[in-house]
Design a protein around this motif. Structure first.
Motif, short mmCIF file in Angstrom:
data_model
loop_
_atom_site.label_atom_id
_atom_site.label_comp_id
_atom_site.label_asym_id
_atom_site.label_seq_id
_atom_site.Cartn_x
_atom_site.Cartn_y
_atom_site.Cartn_z
N ILE A 152 0.86 -1.19 0.00
CA ILE A 152 0.00 0.00 0.00
C ILE A 152 0.90 1.24 0.00
CG2 ILE A 152 -1.77 1.26 1.26
CD1 ILE A 152 -2.60 -1.48 2.46
N PRO A 155 -1.27 7.31 -2.46
CA PRO A 155 -1.65 7.74 -3.81
C PRO A 155 -1.10 9.13 -4.16
CG PRO A 155 -3.53 7.81 -2.33
CD PRO A 155 -2.43 7.14 -1.58
N SER A 159 0.45 7.47 -7.92
CA SER A 159 -0.96 7.38 -8.30
C SER A 159 -1.25 6.11 -9.10
CB SER A 159 -1.35 8.61 -9.11
OG SER A 159 -0.58 8.66 -10.31
N PRO A 163 -3.03 -0.99 -4.56
CA PRO A 163 -2.92 -1.75 -3.30
C PRO A 163 -3.26 -3.22 -3.54
CG PRO A 163 -4.93 -0.46 -3.33
CD PRO A 163 -4.18 -0.07 -4.56
N PRO A 164 -2.86 -4.08 -2.62
CA PRO A 164 -3.05 -5.51 -2.84
C PRO A 164 -4.51 -5.94 -2.72
CG PRO A 164 -2.13 -5.12 -0.68
CD PRO A 164 -2.15 -3.80 -1.37
N LEU A 166 -7.23 -8.38 -1.26
CA LEU A 166 -7.27 -8.99 0.07
C LEU A 166 -8.69 -9.46 0.33
CD1 LEU A 166 -5.52 -9.30 2.73
CD2 LEU A 166 -6.51 -7.12 3.44
N ASN B 54 2.15 -1.81 7.70
CA ASN B 54 2.25 -1.64 6.25
C ASN B 54 1.04 -0.91 5.66
OD1 ASN B 54 4.69 -2.96 6.23
ND2 ASN B 54 3.82 -4.96 5.74
N ASN B 55 0.58 0.11 6.37
CA ASN B 55 -0.57 0.93 5.94
C ASN B 55 -1.89 0.18 5.95
OD1 ASN B 55 0.89 3.34 5.55
ND2 ASN B 55 1.65 2.59 3.60
N LEU B 56 -1.93 -0.95 6.59
CA LEU B 56 -3.20 -1.63 6.87
C LEU B 56 -3.61 -1.29 8.30
CD1 LEU B 56 -2.84 -5.26 5.41
CD2 LEU B 56 -4.48 -3.51 4.69
N VAL B 151 -10.24 -5.24 7.94
CA VAL B 151 -8.86 -4.79 7.75
C VAL B 151 -8.87 -3.92 6.51
CG1 VAL B 151 -6.50 -5.53 7.28
CG2 VAL B 151 -7.94 -6.87 8.81
N ASP B 153 -6.92 -0.78 4.03
CA ASP B 153 -5.88 0.12 3.53
C ASP B 153 -6.23 1.54 4.00
OD1 ASP B 153 -4.86 2.10 1.80
OD2 ASP B 153 -5.24 0.95 -0.02
N LEU B 155 -4.85 4.43 3.19
CA LEU B 155 -4.46 5.57 2.35
C LEU B 155 -5.41 5.83 1.17
CD1 LEU B 155 -0.61 4.94 2.20
CD2 LEU B 155 -1.87 6.47 3.72
N HIS B 156 -5.95 4.78 0.62
CA HIS B 156 -6.73 4.97 -0.60
C HIS B 156 -8.21 5.22 -0.30
CE1 HIS B 156 -3.12 3.01 -2.23
NE2 HIS B 156 -3.42 3.65 -3.35
N LEU B 166 -7.02 6.43 -9.95
CA LEU B 166 -6.55 5.93 -8.65
C LEU B 166 -7.29 4.65 -8.27
CD1 LEU B 166 -6.27 9.24 -6.60
CD2 LEU B 166 -4.40 7.81 -7.44
N PRO B 167 -6.57 3.69 -7.75
CA PRO B 167 -7.21 2.42 -7.38
C PRO B 167 -7.97 2.55 -6.06
CG PRO B 167 -4.89 2.34 -6.84
CD PRO B 167 -5.12 3.65 -7.53
N PRO B 168 -8.96 1.70 -5.85
CA PRO B 168 -9.69 1.70 -4.57
C PRO B 168 -8.85 1.04 -3.48
CG PRO B 168 -10.51 -0.05 -5.97
CD PRO B 168 -9.49 0.71 -6.78
N SER B 170 -7.67 -1.54 -0.43
CA SER B 170 -7.83 -2.94 -0.03
C SER B 170 -8.76 -2.98 1.17
CB SER B 170 -6.48 -3.54 0.38
OG SER B 170 -5.56 -3.48 -0.66
N LEU B 171 -9.60 -4.01 1.21
CA LEU B 171 -10.57 -4.10 2.30
C LEU B 171 -10.98 -5.56 2.46
CD1 LEU B 171 -12.51 -2.27 4.14
CD2 LEU B 171 -14.17 -2.53 2.31
N ALA B 172 -10.93 -6.06 3.67
CA ALA B 172 -11.36 -7.45 3.92
C ALA B 172 -11.99 -7.55 5.29
CB ALA B 172 -10.16 -8.40 3.83
#
Lengths: 364, 180
Positions: A152, A155, A159, A163-164, A166, B54-56, B151, B153, B155-156, B166-168, B170-172
């Motif tokens: 992560i 942005p 940009s 992110p991974p 999950l 790690n930003n999570l 859990v 991310d 930042l996004h 821009l990507p969305p 991470s979310l779980a």
């Protein structure tokens, strides 16, 4: 008959017949490398180790003793891909309260304590399953599939950095039995006012209390000693391994009425450095906790002495001691209680010191 | 006499400390807290996989389904089992959450989700501002809560793909275990 054999042989060759003892429910349970037998804790569908996706299983040990924890993964045909008996996917002696992660591979975003090396004939798990095994079923776990490559990034700085991916896999626990309930806050054992009927010391001066309220709070200290003549058996102390917590309760006469000023709890059970916090001695029990949680108590010695009474010593130190300020308003009462009606106490009317930083007295 | 008593006591103290180790640890072994309004807590949910690394980050959402206001708290533990926040001190705690109200407590603020409170980690356990391998316990003055956890991310955010590349985030979801 020859025809049937030929058909079965062809089916086996095509992979239509599952291998003996296949899958997460049929495969015999393993033994850890230390000889400890494993039990099933949880089953996990949807395990993937393919196309840069890995599976991470995170487990916390809820049992009161160290446990061995393993993760066995199975491919699409139910073939087990690792052997915890050789240490592949196993972590031994995980202490109470600790959390560990076992994964099918390392990932950039999550932390892994152990990663599994797939064993022949399995080379990939595109559509697999897994089971969490351990020497005690009292674990709580979560399982994720996670992109192994991405991290992560802000942005604002990147940009285009994605992110991974999950996702949670929703594991199923094999045992319906709930985890053990946590012990109550032992300081709640102290009632608002002193208890009546507490066992008293042998005579004047046979109990003492020392409270140091310093700055910084790490210098705070507590020492309480009590010696009594009431016949006391070891059984009177209850069972501090499983049920009996203790609390030291300090009362003064703020506002002219007995007021609880300080309560330091000593919980039953617990583990200190991988060993039980409570120890069985010939005449009683000894509690030792160098971390001094929850309320700053480091040691509590309970010694029965038959018809000669009992000798009790409690010591504490540091910022966890919940002091609420000195001096105290006399008279002061200090009681050690189990919360079940049994208590040991004394009154203190003539302290040798009672200032903003120190209270020191022998019992009346 | 008092000096000798103190000396003996200190000697005993040092002897026992030399043999001691960390204390009760983890979400079932650690004694339950008391809220700052002196109300005792009960344990409602526990979870493994609480992450702040790690930003999570990890967010817990809880709704009061009792008939009276309740105090709600989240305790987090690191990989050593050390409790990393103090409900009694107000970190991770909400007092008098009204009937039907929902509160969110996170291990930090996130760009995408709303947090009513972010937990400040203390210096226990691994002594870092990281939960790489953590666990958590939802505590309250009532068992009548429903909670979920994710859990996420931090930042996004989710942007309109028609106007942003821009990507969305991470979310779980995090699986919780409700205690009886």
């Amino acid at each position: 008959m020859r025809f049937l054999t030929a058909i079965l042989g062809l089916a086996a060759a095509l992979g239509l017949v599952a291998p003996a003892g296949a899958g997460i429910s049929d495969t015999p349970l393993p033994t850890f490398s230390n000889g400890h037998a494993a039990q099933v804790v949880a089953l996990v569908p949807g395990v993937i180790k393919a196309d840069a996706i890995e599976t991470d299983v995170i487990c916390t040990n809820l049992a009161p003793a160290a446990v061995d924890i393993g993760l066995e993964v199975f491919d699409v045909a139910g073939v087990r891909a690792n052997h915890v008996s050789t240490g592949n996917g196993a972590l031994l002696a995980v202490a109470p309260g600790r959390t560990v992660t076992i994964a099918t591979g390392g990932t950039a975003v999550l932390h892994e304590d152990a990663t599994i090396a797939l064993e022949a004939p399995v080379t990939e798990i595109a559509n697999g399953s897994a089971r969490v095994v351990a020497t005690d079923t009292r674990l709580v776990c979560n399982a994720f599939t996670v992109d192994s490559l991405h991290t992560i990034q802000s942005p604002n700085k990147c940009s285009t950095c994605k992110p991974p991916a999950l996702a949670n896999l929703g594991l199923s626990y094999a045992s319906a039995s709930p985890p053990p309930p946590p012990p109550p806050d032992p300081s709640s054992l102290c009632p608002a006012a002193p208890q009546s009927g507490c066992r008293q010391p042998t005579g004047p001066g046979r109990a003492m209390v020392l409270l140091k309220d310093r700055s910084p709070n790490a210098l705070d200290a507590l020492l309480w000693k009590w010696a009594g003549s009431t016949p006391t058996a070891k059984a009177d102390f209850g069972d501090p391994f499983t049920t009996t917590s203790y609390a030291l309760c300090v009362y003064d006469h703020t506002g002219g009425t007995p007021t609880r000023r300080f309560a330091a709890g000593v919980p039953f059970g617990g583990t200190c450095a991988g060993h039980p916090c409570w120890r069985d001695t010939a005449t009683g029990y000894l509690y030792v906790d160098s971390a001094r949680t929850p309320d700053g108590v480091a040691t509590l010695s309970l010694r029965a002495a038959g018809t000669a009474g009992a000798k009790l010593i409690l010591q504490g130190q540091g910022a966890n001691l919940p002091f609420s300020g000195l001096p105290l308003t006399l008279p002061v009462t200090v009681q050690l209680t189990t919360g079940s009606g049994l208590c040991w106490g004394a009154n203190y009317s003539s302290p040798s010191a009672n200032s903003t930083g120190l209270f020191k007295a022998k019992s009346d | 006499m008092m000096g000798r008593t103190v000396a003996v006591g200190l000697g005993f103290f040092l002897w026992t400390l030399a043999q001691a180790g960390p204390a009760a640890a983890g979400p079932t072994d650690t004694p339950l807290p008391t809220f700052s309004d002196s109300k005792a807590a009960v344990s409602v949910y526990i979870a493994s996989g609480v992450i702040k690394n790690n930003n999570l980050e990890t967010d817990f959402f809880c709704t009061n389904i009792d008939t009276v206001a309740v105090d709600i708290g989240l305790e987090v533990f690191d990989e050593t089992g050390a409790l990393r926040n103090s409900i009694a001190g107000g970190s991770g705690a909400f007092l008098n959450v009204g009937v039907g109200k929902t509160v969110t407590v996170g291990t930090a603020g996130t760009a995408q989700l709303h947090e009513d409170q972010a937990i400040t980690l203390n210096a226990a356990g691994n002594a870092t501002a990281v939960l790489r391998n953590g666990s958590g316990r939802v505590v309250a003055t009532s068992k009548n809560l429903i909670c979920t956890a994710v859990v996420v991310d931090k930042l996004h955010t989710v942007q309109d793909p028609a106007s942003s590349t821009l990507p969305p985030p991470s979310l779980a979801q995090l699986q919780l275990v409700k205690l009886p």
